[in-house]
Design a protein around this motif. Structure first.
Motif, PDB file in Angstrom:
ATOM      1  N   GLN A 107      46.551  36.975  36.588  1.00 14.15           N
ATOM      2  CA  GLN A 107      45.251  37.318  36.014  1.00 14.15           C
ATOM      3  C   GLN A 107      45.323  37.296  34.492  1.00 14.15           C
ATOM      4  N   CYS A 109      42.853  38.609  31.122  1.00 16.21           N
ATOM      5  CA  CYS A 109      41.670  39.365  30.707  1.00 16.21           C
ATOM      6  C   CYS A 109      41.478  39.223  29.200  1.00 16.21           C
ATOM      7  N   GLN A 119      32.488  34.787  29.362  1.00 21.20           N
ATOM      8  CA  GLN A 119      31.824  34.459  30.624  1.00 21.20           C
ATOM      9  C   GLN A 119      31.607  32.951  30.736  1.00 21.20           C
ATOM     10  N   GLU A 124      35.015  37.085  34.164  1.00 19.57           N
ATOM     11  CA  GLU A 124      34.016  37.965  34.764  1.00 19.57           C
ATOM     12  C   GLU A 124      34.099  39.335  34.112  1.00 19.57           C
ATOM     13  N   VAL A 126      34.275  43.178  34.215  1.00 21.45           N
ATOM     14  CA  VAL A 126      34.700  44.213  35.153  1.00 21.45           C
ATOM     15  C   VAL A 126      34.555  45.565  34.472  1.00 21.45           C
ATOM     16  N   ASP A 127      34.377  46.574  35.272  1.00 18.98           N
ATOM     17  CA  ASP A 127      34.291  47.938  34.759  1.00 18.98           C
ATOM     18  C   ASP A 127      35.655  48.336  34.226  1.00 18.98           C
ATOM     19  N   ARG A 128      35.694  48.717  32.968  1.00 24.27           N
ATOM     20  CA  ARG A 128      36.981  49.059  32.354  1.00 24.27           C
ATOM     21  C   ARG A 128      37.675  50.167  33.124  1.00 24.27           C
ATOM     22  N   SER A 130      37.914  50.429  36.212  1.00 22.75           N
ATOM     23  CA  SER A 130      38.585  49.894  37.395  1.00 22.75           C
ATOM     24  C   SER A 130      39.969  49.330  37.061  1.00 22.75           C
ATOM     25  N   ILE A 131      40.247  49.216  35.779  1.00 23.42           N
ATOM     26  CA  ILE A 131      41.542  48.706  35.324  1.00 23.42           C
ATOM     27  C   ILE A 131      42.505  49.878  35.217  1.00 23.42           C
TER      28      ILE A 131
END
Length: 148
Positions: A107, A109, A119, A124, A126-128, A130-131
């Motif tokens: 991955q 980021c 984008q 994509e 993502v909610d920070r 969730s990292i």
């Protein structure tokens, strides 16, 4: 304009730092020191325009930083004014993603204030939260944390 991407070299550091810190002074990115760039020089790529005589004009740069064994970050992506609007940033990101694949990261980021740019390149949002907190542990001290 023919843009070439190559590994950054020690002689590039002053111009890289000046370009990055110029954007940092406008609160668009985080500053870097020459020492920090030198320590991570193998992780840096530069975009240059070559003239007929073999000279180069630096147009942009970016670094690939390992965050975990699986995840790398595109960091310090900067394009000099003379290269803006000509696809230089996209070319640098594409090469950094290829470098991430070559280094076997699954991955990639980018922590950014310009999410629409990334984008367009297939990233994509993502909610920070969730990292893993290990990834953004340094980020909580960043003045841009709540806008990133």
């Amino acid at each position: 304009m023919a843009v070439a991407i190559r590994q950054a070299q020690p002689g590039d550091i002053p111009e890289l730092v000046e370009m990055i810190n110029g954007f940092a002074a406008r609160n668009l990115m985080l500053p870097r020191t020459p020492e920090a760039v030198m320590k991570t020089l193998p992780d840096w790529l530069v975009a240059v325009e070559r003239d007929a005589g073999g000279g180069e004009t630096l147009l942009g740069c970016g670094a690939l930083v390992a965050l975990t064994a699986e995840l790398a970050e595109v960091r310090s992506l900067a394009v000099h004014e003379r290269g803006q609007g000509k696809g230089v940033g996209s070319i640098v990101v594409e090469h950094l993603v290829a470098l991430a694949k070559a280094r076997e990261f699954s991955q990639v980021c980018a922590l950014t204030l310009r999410e629409e740019f990334f984008q367009r390149l297939g990233f994509e949002i993502v909610d920070r939260w969730s990292i893993s907190p290990k990834v953004w542990q340094e980020c909580i001290y960043c003045p841009k944390f709540h806008r990133c």
